[in-house]
Design an enzyme around this catalytic site. Structure first.
Site, PDB file in Angstrom:
ATOM      1  N   ALA A  50       0.796  -1.233   0.000  1.00 50.60           N
ATOM      2  CA  ALA A  50       0.000   0.000   0.000  1.00 50.60           C
ATOM      3  C   ALA A  50       0.834   1.291   0.000  1.00 50.60           C
ATOM      4  CB  ALA A  50      -0.973  -0.033   1.178  1.00 50.60           C
ATOM      5  N   ASP A 239      -3.939  -2.726   3.924  1.00 49.65           N
ATOM      6  CA  ASP A 239      -4.200  -1.868   2.764  1.00 49.65           C
ATOM      7  C   ASP A 239      -5.234  -0.789   3.045  1.00 49.65           C
ATOM      8  OD1 ASP A 239      -3.042  -4.455   1.623  1.00 49.65           O
ATOM      9  OD2 ASP A 239      -2.911  -2.977   0.002  1.00 49.65           O
ATOM     10  N   LYS A 250      -3.908  -8.595   2.569  1.00 50.86           N
ATOM     11  CA  LYS A 250      -3.767  -9.700   1.620  1.00 50.86           C
ATOM     12  C   LYS A 250      -4.650 -10.891   1.978  1.00 50.86           C
ATOM     13  CE  LYS A 250      -2.028  -9.755  -1.364  1.00 50.86           C
ATOM     14  NZ  LYS A 250      -2.770  -9.482  -2.628  1.00 50.86           N
TER      15      LYS A 250
HETATM   16  O1  MRU Z   1      -1.313  -7.310  -3.451  1.00 54.40           O
HETATM   17  P1  MRU Z   1      -0.206  -6.682  -2.655  1.00 54.40           P
HETATM   18  O2  MRU Z   1       1.053  -7.472  -2.702  1.00 54.40           O
HETATM   19  O3  MRU Z   1      -0.010  -5.235  -2.988  1.00 54.40           O
HETATM   20  O4  MRU Z   1      -0.746  -6.742  -1.155  1.00 54.40           O
HETATM   21  C1  MRU Z   1       0.030  -6.107  -0.184  1.00 54.40           C
HETATM   22  C2  MRU Z   1      -0.429  -6.339   1.198  1.00 54.40           C
HETATM   23  O5  MRU Z   1      -1.447  -6.941   1.440  1.00 54.40           O
HETATM   24  C3  MRU Z   1       0.404  -5.704   2.281  1.00 54.40           C
HETATM   25  O6  MRU Z   1       0.311  -6.433   3.457  1.00 54.40           O
HETATM   26  C4  MRU Z   1      -0.081  -4.274   2.536  1.00 54.40           C
HETATM   27  O7  MRU Z   1      -0.162  -3.546   1.354  1.00 54.40           O
HETATM   28  C5  MRU Z   1       0.794  -3.556   3.494  1.00 54.40           C
HETATM   29  S1  MRU Z   1       2.381  -3.200   2.845  1.00 54.40           S
HETATM   30  C6  MRU Z   1       3.185  -2.292   4.036  1.00 54.40           C
END
Ligand code: MRU
Length: 351
Positions: A50, A239, A250
């Protein structure tokens, strides 16, 4: 401290990112210049996580606006707004994307009447500030994280919330990385994180590179390591956090939280306050991205691992209910249930 995953070029004409889809086997740098470059890099997860998405998009908006060669303020702002809307449509769940685009756009609109050159300069400064703030926020989140652990802890991670997903240290991994610098020994149990393997490809890579003891497990092994008493805490990023504390992260995160509750393991969410969306009342208001079924059926396999025409459901995120979250750790402090109150308190003098 400088970020390496997303770098604005000195001439303001491009952003260079590490292509996260090529890790851990190759470190490939990609230069982004056009709206399509930025949309694709975010949509294809070349840049992901994110905060990193927000940083890249904010810099992207400046880079693209810088290429317009436009001198009329009104036309400039209108073209720039269209680009912002387009880039924002690349992924729906992480609030940091819209947050960063809005900040950079506002920097320009605040300069109305002072000319396009001044608007561009404000956009440049704002996009760089977003990254600099993220570096400071990750450090602060990691300091708070260290107050929640003891030396020798086993920590289960899901997805990737490290430096690649942010700028430095990360959110969910920051405590482990800062702790390592301070002499702590942690044992990480890292979920591979199907279907796109952010845990296996990125978290295992980042922790191993930092010299942290990391054991990779398949997602369906989280229960056994908790039952065996190997896990003292679960650490995840996120996110979007709704005003009541429901948290999108995720896919698979909510399953980890349910297991953690059952086994009495604390479940911590780490995020900068820019990931908290006070306009979103509950998790039901969070849009969950759905992705291509081929990510489940064929991606990463030498040959398809499912019948070609089988129906697939591929939500990229799930929402963990606020009641399952032991604490939400931000750069401004640690919030605890009931989050409707603790998050409101967190924002009382900033929004
Ligand atoms: O689909 P992604 O790889 O962008 O998903 C990312 C996540 O779910 C992370 O845990 C989240 O963005 C936090 S990153 C500090």
């Amino acid at each position: 401290m400088k970020a390496e995953n997303v770098v604005l070029s000195g001439d303001g004409k491009s952003v260079v990112i590490i292509d996260q889809t090529k890790l851990p086997n190759k470190t490939v740098f990609v230069e982004l210049r056009t709206s399509e470059d930025f949309y694709d890099a975010i949509h294809e997860l070349k840049v992901r996580g994110a905060p990193a998405i927000g940083i890249c998009a904010g810099m992207g908006l400046y880079v693209i606006a810088n290429s317009f060669g436009e001198t009329d303020e009104k036309v400039f702002l209108s073209k720039m707004h269209d680009v912002s809307v387009y880039i924002n449509s690349s992924r729906p769940t992480a609030v940091n994307l819209k947050h960063a685009l809005d900040r950079v756009e506002k920097a320009a609109t605040d300069c109305r009447g002072r000319g396009v050159a001044e608007m561009l300069s404000a956009m440049h400064n704002e996009s760089v500030a977003i990254q600099e703030e993220d570096i400071a926020m990750c450090k602060s989140i990691s300091e708070y994280g260290l107050t929640l652990v003891k030396d020798g802890y086993g920590i289960l991670t899901h997805c990737n919330a490290g430096p690649l997903a942010t700028s430095c240290y990360g959110t969910g991994l920051g405590t482990l990385l800062l702790g390592k610098e301070r002499g702590y020994t942690f044992h990480a149990y890292t979920d591979e994180t199907r279907p796109l393997l952010q845990g296996a490809r990125l978290t295992a890579y980042e922790l191993d590179k930092a010299g942290i003891d990391v054991t990779l497990i398949c997602d369906n092994m989280a229960s056994i390591v908790m039952k065996q008493g190997k896990v003292n805490a679960c650490f995840v990023g996120c996110d979007r956090v709704a005003a009541n504390g429901d948290t999108a992260n995720k896919i698979g995160t909510s399953g980890v939280a349910v297991l953690a509750k059952y086994y009495g393991v604390p479940f911590y969410v780490f995020c900068p306050s820019s990931t908290i969306d006070m306009d979103c009342k509950t998790g039901a208001d969070i849009v969950i991205e759905e992705r291509d079924p081929d990510e489940i059926k064929t991606k990463f396999y030498a040959e398809p691992m499912a019948p070609a025409d089988v129906r697939c459901y591929n939500p990229a995120f799930d929402v963990t209910d606020a009641e399952l979250i032991t604490a939400i750790v931000t750069e401004r402090g640690i919030c605890r249930y009931p989050y409707t109150e603790s998050l409101a308190e967190l924002f009382k003098d900033i929004r």
